[in-house]
Scaffold this motif. Structure first.
Motif, PDB file in Angstrom:
ATOM      1  N   ASN A 124       0.828  -1.209   0.000  1.00 31.35           N
ATOM      2  CA  ASN A 124       0.000   0.000   0.000  1.00 31.35           C
ATOM      3  C   ASN A 124       0.860   1.256   0.000  1.00 31.35           C
ATOM      4  O   ASN A 124       0.562   2.222  -0.701  1.00 31.35           O
ATOM      5  CB  ASN A 124      -0.935   0.008   1.212  1.00 31.35           C
ATOM      6  N   SER A 164       2.346   1.869  -3.383  1.00 31.75           N
ATOM      7  CA  SER A 164       1.376   2.381  -4.358  1.00 31.75           C
ATOM      8  C   SER A 164       1.203   3.890  -4.252  1.00 31.75           C
ATOM      9  O   SER A 164       0.710   4.521  -5.183  1.00 31.75           O
ATOM     10  CB  SER A 164       0.028   1.678  -4.191  1.00 31.75           C
ATOM     11  N   LYS A 165       1.629   4.477  -3.136  1.00 29.65           N
ATOM     12  CA  LYS A 165       1.505   5.926  -2.952  1.00 29.65           C
ATOM     13  C   LYS A 165       2.745   6.688  -3.405  1.00 29.65           C
ATOM     14  O   LYS A 165       2.739   7.911  -3.457  1.00 29.65           O
ATOM     15  CB  LYS A 165       1.204   6.222  -1.491  1.00 29.65           C
ATOM     16  N   GLN A 186       0.358   5.444   7.358  1.00 34.87           N
ATOM     17  CA  GLN A 186      -0.608   4.345   7.487  1.00 34.87           C
ATOM     18  C   GLN A 186      -0.793   3.978   8.942  1.00 34.87           C
ATOM     19  O   GLN A 186      -1.917   3.746   9.395  1.00 34.87           O
ATOM     20  CB  GLN A 186      -0.132   3.107   6.732  1.00 34.87           C
ATOM     21  N   GLU A 235      -4.768   2.785   8.815  1.00 39.80           N
ATOM     22  CA  GLU A 235      -5.147   2.248   7.520  1.00 39.80           C
ATOM     23  C   GLU A 235      -4.651   0.817   7.386  1.00 39.80           C
ATOM     24  O   GLU A 235      -3.508   0.511   7.644  1.00 39.80           O
ATOM     25  CB  GLU A 235      -4.485   3.123   6.443  1.00 39.80           C
ATOM     26  N   GLN A 287      -5.857  -1.239   4.489  1.00 43.71           N
ATOM     27  CA  GLN A 287      -5.884  -1.577   3.076  1.00 43.71           C
ATOM     28  C   GLN A 287      -5.560  -0.359   2.316  1.00 43.71           C
ATOM     29  O   GLN A 287      -5.533  -0.030   1.329  1.00 43.71           O
ATOM     30  CB  GLN A 287      -7.235  -2.158   2.674  1.00 43.71           C
TER      31      GLN A 287
END
Length: 171
Positions: A109, A112-113, A164, A169, A171
């Motif tokens: 995750n 992906s950022k 996160q 977070e 997901q």
């Protein structure tokens, strides 16, 4: 001149990596680019066929090495809950396996950022285990720039992971 050698080079590549036409064509494209990039080295050779052959063999070896590395990575990160993971000689408890899987999800995750350049250099270094020389050859940047980009990418990844954790977070 290179086009005269393309048919037999295709046979050489196909014999070494298999009959998948798309993969053979992709690899021949990379070989063609390499030959064009190094045109000044082979233009003065009266019979450049052996030189083309060496370029093709190096590209095939690199391709197979990368395939092997990708397979190793996929084997390492496979998230099959029925498979016991081992650290040393002891079997990992299911709870520990769950924590590792959550960590993998958090890293994916966070990745992906990040921007594409950060992900690319992190993957080359830590997934494909490339050294600075291999990264320099792949990206065409000097070692100091590689060190700087890796440090920056790690800091951004760390910040994304911390964000996160703070937001809770999953997901």
């Amino acid at each position: 001149m290179f086009l005269q050698h393309l048919d037999w080079l295709r046979t050489v590549v196909r014999a070494r990596i298999g009959t998948d036409a798309a993969t053979v064509d992709d690899l021949l494209g990379e070989i063609s680019l390499e030959v064009l990039r190094l045109e000044d080295k082979w233009k003065h050779i009266p019979a450049p066929g052996p030189w083309f052959y060496r370029v093709a063999i190096r590209k095939v070896a690199l391709f197979r090495r990368n395939q092997h590395r990708e397979k190793q990575v996929m084997d390492r990160v496979r998230l099959d809950p029925l498979v016991h993971r081992h650290r040393g000689s002891e079997t990992v408890e299911p709870f520990q396996r769950l924590l590792w899987n959550e960590d993998l999800v958090a890293v994916r995750n966070a990745l992906s950022k990040l921007n594409g350049k950060d992900v690319e250099i992190l993957m080359l270094k830590y997934v494909h285990n490339f050294g600075y020389d291999e990264i320099r050859a792949r990206l065409g940047i000097d070692t100091n720039k590689i060190i700087y980009r890796l440090r920056t990418a790690r800091n951004r990844l760390r910040a994304a992971l911390n964000a996160q954790d703070l937001s809770g977070e999953k997901q």
